[in-house]
Design an enzyme around this catalytic site. Structure first.
Site, PDB file in Angstrom:
ATOM      1  N   SER A   1     -27.675  -0.414  33.435  1.00  0.00           N
ATOM      2  CA  SER A   1     -26.267  -0.174  33.125  1.00  0.00           C
ATOM      3  C   SER A   1     -25.428  -0.849  34.193  1.00  0.00           C
ATOM      4  CB  SER A   1     -25.969   1.331  33.084  1.00  0.00           C
ATOM      5  OG  SER A   1     -26.646   1.943  32.015  1.00  0.00           O
TER       6      SER A   1
ATOM      7  N   LYS B   1     -22.076   0.702  26.378  1.00  0.00           N
ATOM      8  CA  LYS B   1     -22.697   1.673  27.283  1.00  0.00           C
ATOM      9  C   LYS B   1     -21.641   2.365  28.143  1.00  0.00           C
ATOM     10  CE  LYS B   1     -25.664   4.135  29.480  1.00  0.00           C
ATOM     11  NZ  LYS B   1     -26.826   3.672  30.239  1.00  0.00           N
TER      12      LYS B   1
ATOM     13  N   LYS C   1     -21.502   5.673  39.471  1.00  0.00           N
ATOM     14  CA  LYS C   1     -21.422   4.219  39.327  1.00  0.00           C
ATOM     15  C   LYS C   1     -20.892   3.829  37.959  1.00  0.00           C
ATOM     16  CE  LYS C   1     -24.892   2.291  37.817  1.00  0.00           C
ATOM     17  NZ  LYS C   1     -25.452   1.874  36.495  1.00  0.00           N
TER      18      LYS C   1
END
Length: 300
Positions: free
Chosen positions: A102, A177, A245
Site C-alpha cells: 500500500s 486502496k 501511513k
C-alpha cells in the site's frame, strides 16, 4: 500469455503479516516461489513449507518471471524495485512486477515508467482483507495497469483473492486502496465509539454487537474484529503504524484532487494520537483504546 502455475516462476519480496500467508497460498496453487525477506528466519520457515529462499534482491529477481513485492510503504518499494541493484536491474526483459504493497499512487506511476524503459510490465495491486483474508486466500485485490497485463496475471491473483478488479491505469489500484483505508478507518472508529458507549451504558456487549452486525450497522469490520475487541486482544492483523501511513496517503491524495475528507481527517488524527501513545504495533481495532482514554478510562 498467461502466468499459470505450470509455466511461471515467482519471486516474492516481503514475508510479513500479509506477505507470508500470500506466498504460502501461491505455493499451494502450484507455483514455484522463491522468497526474500530481510529477516532470514522468515525465509527459513518458508523453505520448510516447500518454498525456496534467496539471499538478496538480485537473487530473487534474476531467475523468475514475476516478482511480487509486499513491503510496508513507498520508500521500501523504491528501495527494492527502483534503486541500484533492485528488481528492475535483475528481472528479465518481458518480466512482470506486481506491487501489492500500500503506497502512494505517484510511486506506482514512477515504478511503471521506470519498468517500461526496461521492457518490464508492472501492475499495482494492493489488497484488502487483513491477515485473515490473506490466510484464507480471500483478499480483495484492486489493480492498476494495462488490461492485457492484468488478464495475463489473473491466475496469480486467483491464488490470493476472491474479488479481483482492474480499476484503471497505473496508480489506480493505490487510489482505490486509499479509499478502502478511509472507509475502514472511519468504520473502525465508529465501532470503537459504539463499543465504549455500550459498555458505559451497562449493556451486554456481546449480545449488542451480535444484533448490530445482523442489521444495517453490520460490516466486515465488525465481523472480523468483534472477537478481538470483546477479548481485549489487539494482536495485529493490520498495525496502527501502517494505517497511520495509509491515512497520510488518503489525506494527501484527497488534497491533491480537491476532495474533502472531513471524517477521514479526524480519524487520521485519532490514529496518529494512538500511535503517539505507544499503540502503533497493535491492530487498528485498538482505536477502542483511544476512545476509552477519551472517555476517562485507562484504555486497556
Amino acid at each position: 500469455m498467461s502466468y499459470t502455475p505450470d509455466t511461471t516462476r515467482i519471486g516474492f519480496i516481503g514475508l510479513g503479516i500479509m506477505g507470508a500467508p500470500m506466498a504460502r497460498n501461491l505455493l499451494k496453487a502450484g507455483y514455484d516461489v522463491t522468497a526474500y525477506n530481510r529477516d532470514s528466519s522468515k525465509t527459513e520457515a518458508f523453505v520448510k513449507e516447500g518454498g525456496k529462499a534467496a539471499g538478496s534482491i538480485a537473487e530473487v529477481a534474476a531467475g523468475v518471471d514475476v516478482v511480487i513485492t509486499m513491503v510496508p510503504a513507498s520508500p521500501q518499494v523504491e528501495e527494492v524495485v527502483l534503486h541500484e541493484g533492485g528488481v528492475l536491474d535483475h528481472l528479465r526483459e518481458g518480466g512482470l512486477v506486481i506491487d501489492m504493497s500500500s503506497i502512494t499512487p505517484q510511486t506506482s506511476q514512477e515504478v511503471a515508467n521506470a519498468a517500461k524503459e526496461k521492457g518490464i510490465s508492472v501492475l499495482d495491486a494492493p489488497v484488502s482483507g487483513g491477515e485473515a483474508g490473506a490466510i484464507e486466500g480471500a483478499l480483495s485485490i484492486m489493480v492498476g495497469g494495462e488490461q492485457d497485463t492484468f488478464e495475463a496475471a489473473k491466475p496469480v491473483f486467483e491464488a490470493l483473492g476472491k474479488t479481483i478488479v482492474l480499476c484503471g491505469p497505473h496508480g489506480s489500484g493505490q487510489t482505490v486502496k486509499a479509499a478502502n483505508q478511509l472507509i475502514v478507518a472511519v468504520n473502525i472508529e465508529a465501532v470503537a465509539e459504539a463499543v465504549v458507549f455500550l459498555e458505559k451504558s451497562g449493556v451486554d456487549l456481546t449480545a449488542a454487537l451480535d444484533v448490530l452486525n445482523g442489521g444495517l450497522a453490520g460490516s466486515t469490520v465488525l465481523t472480523r474484529k468483534k472477537a478481538g475487541i470483546l477479548a481485549g486482544n489487539y494482536k495485529p492483523g493490520f498495525k496502527i503504524d501502517l494505517h497511520h501511513k495509509d491515512m497520510g496517503i488518503v489525506t494527501d491524495a484527497a488534497r491533491a484532487v480537491g476532495a474533502a475528507v472531513p471524517a477521514g481527517a479526524l480519524v487520521a488524527q485519532l490514529v496518529a494520537a494512538l500511535r503517539q501513545q505507544g499503540d502503533g504495533q497493535l491492530d487498528h481495532s485498538a482505536l477502542v483504546r483511544g476512545v476509552k482514554r477519551l472517555s476517562g478510562e485507562s484504555g486497556n
